[in-house]
Write a protein that holds these residues in place. Sequence first.
Motif, PDB file in Angstrom:
ATOM      1  N   VAL A  35       0.953  -1.076   0.088  1.00  0.00           N
ATOM      2  CA  VAL A  35       0.025  -0.169   0.082  1.00  0.00           C
ATOM      3  C   VAL A  35       0.733   1.256  -0.138  1.00  0.00           C
ATOM      4  CG1 VAL A  35      -1.841   1.157   1.446  1.00  0.00           C
ATOM      5  CG2 VAL A  35      -1.991  -0.996   1.218  1.00  0.00           C
ATOM      6  N   THR A  36       1.744   1.300   0.984  1.00  0.00           N
ATOM      7  CA  THR A  36       2.697   2.560   1.089  1.00  0.00           C
ATOM      8  C   THR A  36       3.930   2.531  -0.049  1.00  0.00           C
ATOM      9  OG1 THR A  36       4.080   1.454   2.691  1.00  0.00           O
ATOM     10  CG2 THR A  36       2.442   2.360   3.419  1.00  0.00           C
ATOM     11  N   CYS A  37       4.247   1.592  -0.575  1.00  0.00           N
ATOM     12  CA  CYS A  37       5.146   1.299  -1.542  1.00  0.00           C
ATOM     13  C   CYS A  37       6.436   2.228  -1.232  1.00  0.00           C
ATOM     14  CB  CYS A  37       4.687   2.098  -2.913  1.00  0.00           C
ATOM     15  SG  CYS A  37       3.349   1.236  -3.534  1.00  0.00           S
ATOM     16  N   GLY A  38       6.896   2.430   0.187  1.00  0.00           N
ATOM     17  CA  GLY A  38       8.268   3.025   0.708  1.00  0.00           C
ATOM     18  C   GLY A  38       8.045   4.602   0.333  1.00  0.00           C
ATOM     19  N   ARG A  39       7.002   5.099   0.225  1.00  0.00           N
ATOM     20  CA  ARG A  39       6.891   6.588   0.035  1.00  0.00           C
ATOM     21  C   ARG A  39       7.395   7.428   0.984  1.00  0.00           C
ATOM     22  NH1 ARG A  39       6.724   7.234  -5.692  1.00  0.00           N
ATOM     23  NH2 ARG A  39       5.623   5.756  -6.484  1.00  0.00           N
ATOM     24  N   PRO A  40       7.375   8.902   1.002  1.00  0.00           N
ATOM     25  CA  PRO A  40       7.418   9.655   2.138  1.00  0.00           C
ATOM     26  C   PRO A  40       6.086   9.574   2.999  1.00  0.00           C
ATOM     27  CG  PRO A  40       8.434  10.800   0.103  1.00  0.00           C
ATOM     28  CD  PRO A  40       7.649   9.631  -0.272  1.00  0.00           C
ATOM     29  N   PHE A  41       6.405  10.203   4.137  1.00  0.00           N
ATOM     30  CA  PHE A  41       4.979   9.939   4.997  1.00  0.00           C
ATOM     31  C   PHE A  41       3.635  10.763   4.395  1.00  0.00           C
ATOM     32  CE2 PHE A  41       2.133  11.612   8.420  1.00  0.00           C
ATOM     33  CZ  PHE A  41       1.966  10.405   8.953  1.00  0.00           C
ATOM     34  N   ALA A  42       3.940  11.887   3.925  1.00  0.00           N
ATOM     35  CA  ALA A  42       2.595  12.570   3.085  1.00  0.00           C
ATOM     36  C   ALA A  42       2.050  11.524   2.320  1.00  0.00           C
ATOM     37  CB  ALA A  42       2.953  13.671   2.751  1.00  0.00           C
ATOM     38  N   GLU A  43       2.676  10.960   1.539  1.00  0.00           N
ATOM     39  CA  GLU A  43       2.309  10.050   0.313  1.00  0.00           C
ATOM     40  C   GLU A  43       1.694   8.734   0.951  1.00  0.00           C
ATOM     41  OE1 GLU A  43       1.205   8.957  -3.593  1.00  0.00           O
ATOM     42  OE2 GLU A  43       1.887  10.943  -3.060  1.00  0.00           O
ATOM     43  N   ARG A  44       2.453   8.320   1.917  1.00  0.00           N
ATOM     44  CA  ARG A  44       2.005   6.943   2.566  1.00  0.00           C
ATOM     45  C   ARG A  44       0.521   7.414   3.091  1.00  0.00           C
ATOM     46  NH1 ARG A  44       7.065   5.748   5.752  1.00  0.00           N
ATOM     47  NH2 ARG A  44       6.103   6.929   7.194  1.00  0.00           N
ATOM     48  N   ARG A  45       0.359   8.475   3.681  1.00  0.00           N
ATOM     49  CA  ARG A  45      -0.811   8.935   4.532  1.00  0.00           C
ATOM     50  C   ARG A  45      -2.027   9.031   3.400  1.00  0.00           C
ATOM     51  NH1 ARG A  45       0.081  13.773   7.124  1.00  0.00           N
ATOM     52  NH2 ARG A  45      -0.489  14.949   5.075  1.00  0.00           N
ATOM     53  N   ARG A  47      -2.174   7.467   0.774  1.00  0.00           N
ATOM     54  CA  ARG A  47      -2.391   6.000  -0.021  1.00  0.00           C
ATOM     55  C   ARG A  47      -3.101   5.275   1.055  1.00  0.00           C
ATOM     56  NH1 ARG A  47       0.959   3.892  -4.233  1.00  0.00           N
ATOM     57  NH2 ARG A  47       2.092   5.662  -5.187  1.00  0.00           N
ATOM     58  N   VAL A  48      -2.820   5.471   2.397  1.00  0.00           N
ATOM     59  CA  VAL A  48      -3.511   4.620   3.386  1.00  0.00           C
ATOM     60  C   VAL A  48      -4.767   4.977   3.558  1.00  0.00           C
ATOM     61  CG1 VAL A  48      -3.419   4.021   5.972  1.00  0.00           C
ATOM     62  CG2 VAL A  48      -1.319   3.873   4.577  1.00  0.00           C
ATOM     63  N   ARG A  49      -4.870   6.451   3.471  1.00  0.00           N
ATOM     64  CA  ARG A  49      -6.478   6.843   3.596  1.00  0.00           C
ATOM     65  C   ARG A  49      -7.228   6.372   2.626  1.00  0.00           C
ATOM     66  NH1 ARG A  49      -7.247  12.055   6.859  1.00  0.00           N
ATOM     67  NH2 ARG A  49      -9.241  11.876   5.850  1.00  0.00           N
ATOM     68  N   HIS A  50      -6.803   6.429   1.118  1.00  0.00           N
ATOM     69  CA  HIS A  50      -7.464   5.648   0.234  1.00  0.00           C
ATOM     70  C   HIS A  50      -7.763   4.370   0.206  1.00  0.00           C
ATOM     71  CE1 HIS A  50      -8.843   5.491  -3.925  1.00  0.00           C
ATOM     72  NE2 HIS A  50      -7.985   4.742  -4.448  1.00  0.00           N
ATOM     73  N   HIS A  51      -6.643   3.700   0.560  1.00  0.00           N
ATOM     74  CA  HIS A  51      -6.746   2.088   0.574  1.00  0.00           C
ATOM     75  C   HIS A  51      -8.029   1.879   1.856  1.00  0.00           C
ATOM     76  CE1 HIS A  51      -5.691  -2.050   0.835  1.00  0.00           C
ATOM     77  NE2 HIS A  51      -5.573  -1.839   2.054  1.00  0.00           N
ATOM     78  N   PHE A  52      -7.836   2.357   2.865  1.00  0.00           N
ATOM     79  CA  PHE A  52      -8.781   2.124   3.866  1.00  0.00           C
ATOM     80  C   PHE A  52     -10.131   2.816   3.849  1.00  0.00           C
ATOM     81  CE2 PHE A  52      -4.940   0.653   5.982  1.00  0.00           C
ATOM     82  CZ  PHE A  52      -5.325  -0.697   6.034  1.00  0.00           C
ATOM     83  N   GLY A  53     -10.324   3.954   2.836  1.00  0.00           N
ATOM     84  CA  GLY A  53     -11.556   4.699   2.766  1.00  0.00           C
ATOM     85  C   GLY A  53     -11.985   5.478   3.681  1.00  0.00           C
ATOM     86  N   VAL A  54     -10.908   6.125   4.321  1.00  0.00           N
ATOM     87  CA  VAL A  54     -11.155   7.134   5.524  1.00  0.00           C
ATOM     88  C   VAL A  54     -10.687   8.486   5.036  1.00  0.00           C
ATOM     89  CG1 VAL A  54     -10.913   5.575   7.371  1.00  0.00           C
ATOM     90  CG2 VAL A  54      -8.829   6.679   6.692  1.00  0.00           C
TER      91      VAL A  54
END
Length: 73
Positions: free
Chosen positions: A54-64, A66-73
């Motif tokens: 899900v995170t693909c090793g990206r910086p924190f803002a991009e990971r956040r 991606r995670v919000r999109h993945h979990f639908g929040v």
Amino acid sequence: MNRERILRLGMQIYLLHGLPDQELVRIIRAKHRYSTYCRTAALRCLVGTAPLAVTCGRPFAERRRRVRHHFGV
């Protein structure tokens, strides 16, 4: 003031660290039940425990994002 906010957020992260992903998602979605600090800490914990696919090793803002999109929040 800044130090108090950082310490409060750190304590919330520490308290929520061991919760399963579904419980963290429930906390993030409950806007009227939990404080902003609690919901922010839950999101940080969720980002920290998200799978690498899900995170693909990206910086924190991009990971956040991606995670919000993945979990639908």
